[in-house]
Design an enzyme around this catalytic site. Sequence first.
Site, PDB file in Angstrom:
ATOM      1  N   ALA A  99      -4.248  -1.353   9.481  1.00 15.21           N
ATOM      2  CA  ALA A  99      -3.452  -1.704   8.305  1.00 15.21           C
ATOM      3  C   ALA A  99      -3.812  -0.734   7.189  1.00 15.21           C
ATOM      4  O   ALA A  99      -4.873  -0.127   7.206  1.00 15.21           O
ATOM      5  CB  ALA A  99      -3.796  -3.129   7.875  1.00 15.21           C
ATOM      6  N   GLY A 138      -5.024  -2.846  13.126  1.00 10.44           N
ATOM      7  CA  GLY A 138      -3.601  -3.084  13.353  1.00 10.44           C
ATOM      8  C   GLY A 138      -2.978  -2.066  14.297  1.00 10.44           C
ATOM      9  O   GLY A 138      -1.998  -2.378  14.985  1.00 10.44           O
ATOM     10  N   GLU A 141      -3.762  -3.291  17.604  1.00 12.38           N
ATOM     11  CA  GLU A 141      -2.982  -4.525  17.781  1.00 12.38           C
ATOM     12  C   GLU A 141      -1.526  -4.192  18.113  1.00 12.38           C
ATOM     13  O   GLU A 141      -0.894  -4.862  18.931  1.00 12.38           O
ATOM     14  CB  GLU A 141      -3.081  -5.393  16.519  1.00 12.38           C
ATOM     15  CG  GLU A 141      -4.490  -5.962  16.340  1.00 12.38           C
ATOM     16  CD  GLU A 141      -4.671  -6.698  15.024  1.00 12.38           C
ATOM     17  OE1 GLU A 141      -4.613  -6.031  13.973  1.00 12.38           O
ATOM     18  OE2 GLU A 141      -4.861  -7.917  15.043  1.00 12.38           O
ATOM     19  N   GLU A 161     -12.161  -4.734  12.050  1.00 14.96           N
ATOM     20  CA  GLU A 161     -11.904  -5.557  10.859  1.00 14.96           C
ATOM     21  C   GLU A 161     -13.153  -6.262  10.357  1.00 14.96           C
ATOM     22  O   GLU A 161     -13.322  -6.494   9.159  1.00 14.96           O
ATOM     23  CB  GLU A 161     -10.811  -6.604  11.163  1.00 14.96           C
ATOM     24  CG  GLU A 161      -9.398  -6.043  11.192  1.00 14.96           C
ATOM     25  CD  GLU A 161      -8.983  -5.468  12.541  1.00 14.96           C
ATOM     26  OE1 GLU A 161      -9.879  -5.232  13.381  1.00 14.96           O
ATOM     27  OE2 GLU A 161      -7.780  -5.259  12.751  1.00 14.96           O
TER      28      GLU A 161
HETATM   29  C1  3H9 Z   1      -6.495  -4.024   9.775  1.00 14.43           C
HETATM   30  O1  3H9 Z   1      -5.994  -3.234  10.532  1.00 14.43           O
HETATM   31  C2  3H9 Z   1      -6.033  -5.417   9.619  1.00 14.43           C
HETATM   32  C3  3H9 Z   1      -5.104  -5.830  10.725  1.00 14.43           C
HETATM   33  O2  3H9 Z   1      -5.782  -6.658  11.622  1.00 14.43           O
HETATM   34  C4  3H9 Z   1      -3.857  -6.480  10.199  1.00 14.43           C
HETATM   35  C5  3H9 Z   1      -4.061  -7.774   9.509  1.00 14.43           C
HETATM   36  C6  3H9 Z   1      -2.844  -8.518   9.078  1.00 14.43           C
HETATM   37  N1  3H9 Z   1      -5.997   2.364   5.208  1.00 14.43           N
HETATM   38  O3  3H9 Z   1     -12.732   7.856   6.969  1.00 14.43           O
HETATM   39  P1  3H9 Z   1     -12.066   9.124   6.585  1.00 14.43           P
HETATM   40  C7  3H9 Z   1      -8.201   6.909   4.368  1.00 14.43           C
HETATM   41  S1  3H9 Z   1      -7.797  -3.574   8.787  1.00 14.43           S
HETATM   42  C8  3H9 Z   1      -5.890   3.189   4.168  1.00 14.43           C
HETATM   43  O4  3H9 Z   1     -12.749   9.992   5.587  1.00 14.43           O
HETATM   44  P2  3H9 Z   1     -12.460  10.189   9.235  1.00 14.43           P
HETATM   45  C9  3H9 Z   1      -9.581   7.027   3.742  1.00 14.43           C
HETATM   46  O5  3H9 Z   1      -9.716   6.186   2.615  1.00 14.43           O
HETATM   47  C10 3H9 Z   1      -8.006  -1.837   9.095  1.00 14.43           C
HETATM   48  N2  3H9 Z   1      -6.549   4.361   4.066  1.00 14.43           N
HETATM   49  O6  3H9 Z   1     -11.677  10.022   7.863  1.00 14.43           O
HETATM   50  C11 3H9 Z   1      -9.629   8.504   3.402  1.00 14.43           C
HETATM   51  O7  3H9 Z   1      -8.899   8.681   2.216  1.00 14.43           O
HETATM   52  P3  3H9 Z   1      -9.353   9.785   1.164  1.00 14.43           P
HETATM   53  C12 3H9 Z   1      -8.703  -1.582  10.367  1.00 14.43           C
HETATM   54  C13 3H9 Z   1      -7.340   4.693   5.084  1.00 14.43           C
HETATM   55  O8  3H9 Z   1     -11.709  11.216   9.992  1.00 14.43           O
HETATM   56  C14 3H9 Z   1      -8.831   9.143   4.545  1.00 14.43           C
HETATM   57  O9  3H9 Z   1      -8.037   8.095   5.120  1.00 14.43           O
HETATM   58  N3  3H9 Z   1      -8.971  -0.169  10.497  1.00 14.43           N
HETATM   59  C15 3H9 Z   1      -7.506   3.889   6.212  1.00 14.43           C
HETATM   60  O10 3H9 Z   1     -13.909  10.349   9.000  1.00 14.43           O
HETATM   61  C16 3H9 Z   1      -9.695   9.734   5.637  1.00 14.43           C
HETATM   62  O11 3H9 Z   1     -10.615   8.735   6.057  1.00 14.43           O
HETATM   63  C17 3H9 Z   1     -10.086   0.377  10.014  1.00 14.43           C
HETATM   64  O12 3H9 Z   1     -10.946  -0.275   9.480  1.00 14.43           O
HETATM   65  C18 3H9 Z   1      -6.782   2.680   6.259  1.00 14.43           C
HETATM   66  N4  3H9 Z   1      -6.856   1.842   7.310  1.00 14.43           N
HETATM   67  O13 3H9 Z   1     -12.297   8.784   9.973  1.00 14.43           O
HETATM   68  C19 3H9 Z   1     -10.205   1.858  10.197  1.00 14.43           C
HETATM   69  N5  3H9 Z   1      -8.377   4.483   7.065  1.00 14.43           N
HETATM   70  O14 3H9 Z   1      -9.205  11.094   1.867  1.00 14.43           O
HETATM   71  C20 3H9 Z   1     -10.725   2.480   8.949  1.00 14.43           C
HETATM   72  C21 3H9 Z   1      -8.723   5.631   6.472  1.00 14.43           C
HETATM   73  O15 3H9 Z   1      -8.418   9.583   0.028  1.00 14.43           O
HETATM   74  N6  3H9 Z   1     -10.770   3.921   9.018  1.00 14.43           N
HETATM   75  N7  3H9 Z   1      -8.104   5.770   5.288  1.00 14.43           N
HETATM   76  O16 3H9 Z   1     -10.773   9.476   0.829  1.00 14.43           O
HETATM   77  C22 3H9 Z   1     -11.711   4.585   9.699  1.00 14.43           C
HETATM   78  O17 3H9 Z   1     -12.559   4.024  10.375  1.00 14.43           O
HETATM   79  C23 3H9 Z   1     -11.717   6.079   9.566  1.00 14.43           C
HETATM   80  O18 3H9 Z   1     -11.004   6.405   8.420  1.00 14.43           O
HETATM   81  C24 3H9 Z   1     -11.122   6.845  10.771  1.00 14.43           C
HETATM   82  C25 3H9 Z   1     -11.045   8.348  10.390  1.00 14.43           C
HETATM   83  C26 3H9 Z   1     -12.035   6.665  11.978  1.00 14.43           C
HETATM   84  C27 3H9 Z   1      -9.737   6.365  11.082  1.00 14.43           C
END
Ligand code: 3H9
Length: 733
Positions: A99, A138, A141, A161
Site C-alpha cells: 500500500a 498489498g 496480497e 505490515e
Molecule cells: C500494506 O501494504 C498494507 C496492506 O496490507 C493493505 C491494507 C489495507 N509506500 O526503502 P527505500 C518509498 S503496508 C510509499 O529507500 P529500497 C520510500 O519512502 C505496506 N512509499 O528503497 C522511499 O521514498 P524516498 C507494506 C514507499 O530500494 C522510496 O520509496 N509494504 C513505500 O531500499 C525508496 O524506498 C512495505 O512495508 C510504500 N509502501 O527498498 C514495504 N515503500 O525516496 C515498504 C517505499 O522519498 N518498503 N516507499 O525516501 C520497503 O520495504 C522498501 O522500500 C523496499 C525498497 C524493499 C520496497
Amino acid sequence: MVLGQPSMDGNLGVLALHPRGSGKEQLELLWQLSRSSSMSAVRYALRNGVAVLHVTSPPVNALGAAVRAGLVASMERALADSATGLVVVGDGLTFPAGADITEFGKPPMEPSFGEVMRAFEDADIPTAAAIHGTALGGGFELAMSCHYRVMSSCARVGLPEVHLGILPGAGGTQRLPRLVGADAAAEIMVTGRQVSAEEALALGAVDAVVAKADLEAEAVKVVEASPVRRTKAVLVDGFKDADSIAKLKARATLDAPKSIIQCVEAAVCNDMQDGLAFEEARFRELQGSTQANALQHLFFAERACSKVPGVSPEDAVDVRAAGVVGGGTMGRGIAMCFVDNGLPVTILETSADAAAAAISGVEETYRRSSAFKRGRLTEEALTAKLNLLSSASDVDALKDCDLVVEAVFEDMAVKRSIFADLDRVTKPSCVLASNTSTLSIDGIAGAVADPARVVGMHFFSPANVMRLLENVRGARTGPAAVATAMAMGKRLRKTTVLAGDDFGFIGNRMLEPYGRECLALLRHANCGPELVDAALLEYGMAMGFFQMSDLAGNDIGYAVRTSLGLTDAASRDPAVEYSADVADALARAGRFGQKVGRGWYAYETPRVPSSDPAVAELIAGFKDASLAPDVTRGDVVDRALLALANEGFRVLEEGLALRPSDIDVVWTSGYGFPRHRGGPMQWAADDVGLAEVKATLEALHAARPDVPYLKPAKLLADMADAGAKLGDWEKFL
Ligand code: 3H9
C-alpha cells in the site's frame, strides 16, 4: 490503448469517479480521463487476446488510489475486450511493494483494497501476477488474489505490515494460510520477513520460478494454458506444529502480531467472507494506534535521516579503496563493514605484528560467527572477504585511499598527529574520517591543511553488527566529506544520521542526563539497579541502564568524568547536583562490568547479570533519607525517559540534529529504545503529549532545582504552550 489514472490530480478524479461502486458510465469517464492524461499509473495492452497490465508508479509501484483505480478499470477493460486472460506486472524495479504508506491517516480513497482484490480473484478469466523485485504487503496480497503467481528467481515476497504496527489488511491473513498452510503463514506474517523465490515455490506461495527475462512471457503462457482458480476456494487446515505456534504466540507481545495470529485462527475456522470481515475489524483497530503511529513514523524517519539539506549525493567521492587507522576492536569491526560490502580496505597499525594481529583477529571473528558455523558464510566467501583485507604499519600504504577512518583511542594529541600524517600522504580528494565518540571534529580537523575533508563517522560497537552510523559535521566540514560519509553509510547498509559537532553528538549527549537520572534514582531507599532496569525493560528498552553500563564498561564513563574534572568533589560546581558519585565509587572498587565479571551486577555466568549484595552495600552509602523511600517503576520511566526526551529538544535547539525524527532513529537503532514507541521524541510528543511532558519536568525540576537537565528545554516549553505538533518544531526556533 493506454488506460489508467493521472497520478497526482488523478486522485481527485478517482474520488469523483468512484463514489460508491462502479458502473459503465464511470468506466467510460475513467477511460477518457486516462486517455487525456500524460501520466498513467497502470498501462493496459492486449497481446494475442491476453490483457497485460503494467503498474507504473515509481519508486516502488505502491498501490495508491490511482494505481488501485487503474487496476480495477483495466480489469473491467479486459473483460469488455473479451480478453482470454490477464497478467499484472510491475514496471521498473519491482512488483508493487505494498500500500502507499503516505496515504495512511488520510481519508480513505476509493476503490478500496477489497474491491481491487475481489476484481482479480472473482474474474472469470485466469489472472496471473508476474513478480519481480519485492512483492510486499498489498503487492503480495494482489498477487495472491490472482489465480496464478509466476516469480523471477531473484525476487522476494513478504507481508511486512507487522513492522508498521498493522496487519495485511487486503486479504493477506486469509489468503496466505490457504496457499502455504496456517503454520507457515503465521510465521511469515508475524516475523514480516521476506521470502525467497525458492522458498516461496517450495511452500506453494507461487506456481513457478523463472528467469527474470522470461517472466512476463511465462506468466502469459500460464493464463493461456490454465483455468480460473481462486485462492478463496481452498480450505485451511488447523495449525500442525503446536510447539512452534506456542513459541510464535509467546514472542507476539505487541498488538499487531497478536492480531495476525488471531486472523490466521479465523482463516482456519471460517469461510473466506467471515475471515475477511474479521481481518478488516482487526486492521481498523490497529491502524492509527499508538504502536502503528510509532512504527510508521520510524519507517519515514529511517528514510529521511540520510537526506541532508544542501548536500547532494552527487558530491560524494567515489570510494574504491578505504583505510582504517587502528586495528583494535573498533578498527577491526569497521574494516569488516567495508569488506562485507565488497570494498578493499587496509588496516594501519603501529607495527607489523600489530597489523598482522588485526587481520587474524578479523578472520577469527568471522570464523566464530554463527553465519560461518551454520554455513551461511562459506569458506570460499570468507576467503574472498579476507582477500579484500590488507594491513600495513607505514602510513604511505594509505596514499591511494579515497576514504580513511581513524579508530584509535580517545586522545586528541594522538588523533591530531595521525591526521597530520594522513594529510601528508593521502590524495587531496581523500575524505578523512574520525570514529571519535567524544572529541571535537573541529579540533581534529585543525591538524589538516584542508579541514573541509574531515568528518566524523561514529560507528557503534560492535561496528560490523550495529545498524547505526552517526556521521558528524564539523564547522568546516565540506559538502563532499558529508556526502561521502552519508553515501558510505548507505553502502554499508547502516542507518545513517548526521549530527553536529558537540560533546557526545546526538546519542551520547542524550545518554548523559538519562544516565544521571538513573543514578539519582539509586538514592531512594527502595531503589537499586534491579528496579531501574526492570522498569526500563518493561517499558521496552533492549537493556536496562545498569546492564548497559556493565556491558560498555564502567571504567569508560569514569574516565570521561575524570577528564571533565567531575570525579573530584573539590572541582565540581557545588550548585549542581552530582548523582554519578555512586558510579565513581563503583569504578574505584574495580567493578568495571562484564569484562571483569562484576559491575552493577555479578556475572558468575558470563553475560548473565545477578544481584550482588556488595553492590547493595555500596549503594547504601549514597541513600538520601530526605527523599521518598519508595519509587515505582512508573517513576523510573517518567524521570529517566523524560530527562532523555528533554535533552532531545536541547539537541534540536542547538542544531545538533537536523530533525526530531533523526533523534528517534539514533535512539532506536543505536541505544535499544523500543521501536514500537517510535523513539524518545515521538513517544514524548505522541504518546505522553508535550504539555504533560513539560508539566512533569517542571514538577521534577521544582523539587530539584539544582538539576539543570530537568528544566524543560525552551523549545519544548514553547511548543507545549502553543499546543504545537512535533513536526512544527522549526517554527519555534
Ligand atoms: C500494506 O501494504 C498494507 C496492506 O496490507 C493493505 C491494507 C489495507 N509506500 O526503502 P527505500 C518509498 S503496508 C510509499 O529507500 P529500497 C520510500 O519512502 C505496506 N512509499 O528503497 C522511499 O521514498 P524516498 C507494506 C514507499 O530500494 C522510496 O520509496 N509494504 C513505500 O531500499 C525508496 O524506498 C512495505 O512495508 C510504500 N509502501 O527498498 C514495504 N515503500 O525516496 C515498504 C517505499 O522519498 N518498503 N516507499 O525516501 C520497503 O520495504 C522498501 O522500500 C523496499 C525498497 C524493499 C520496497
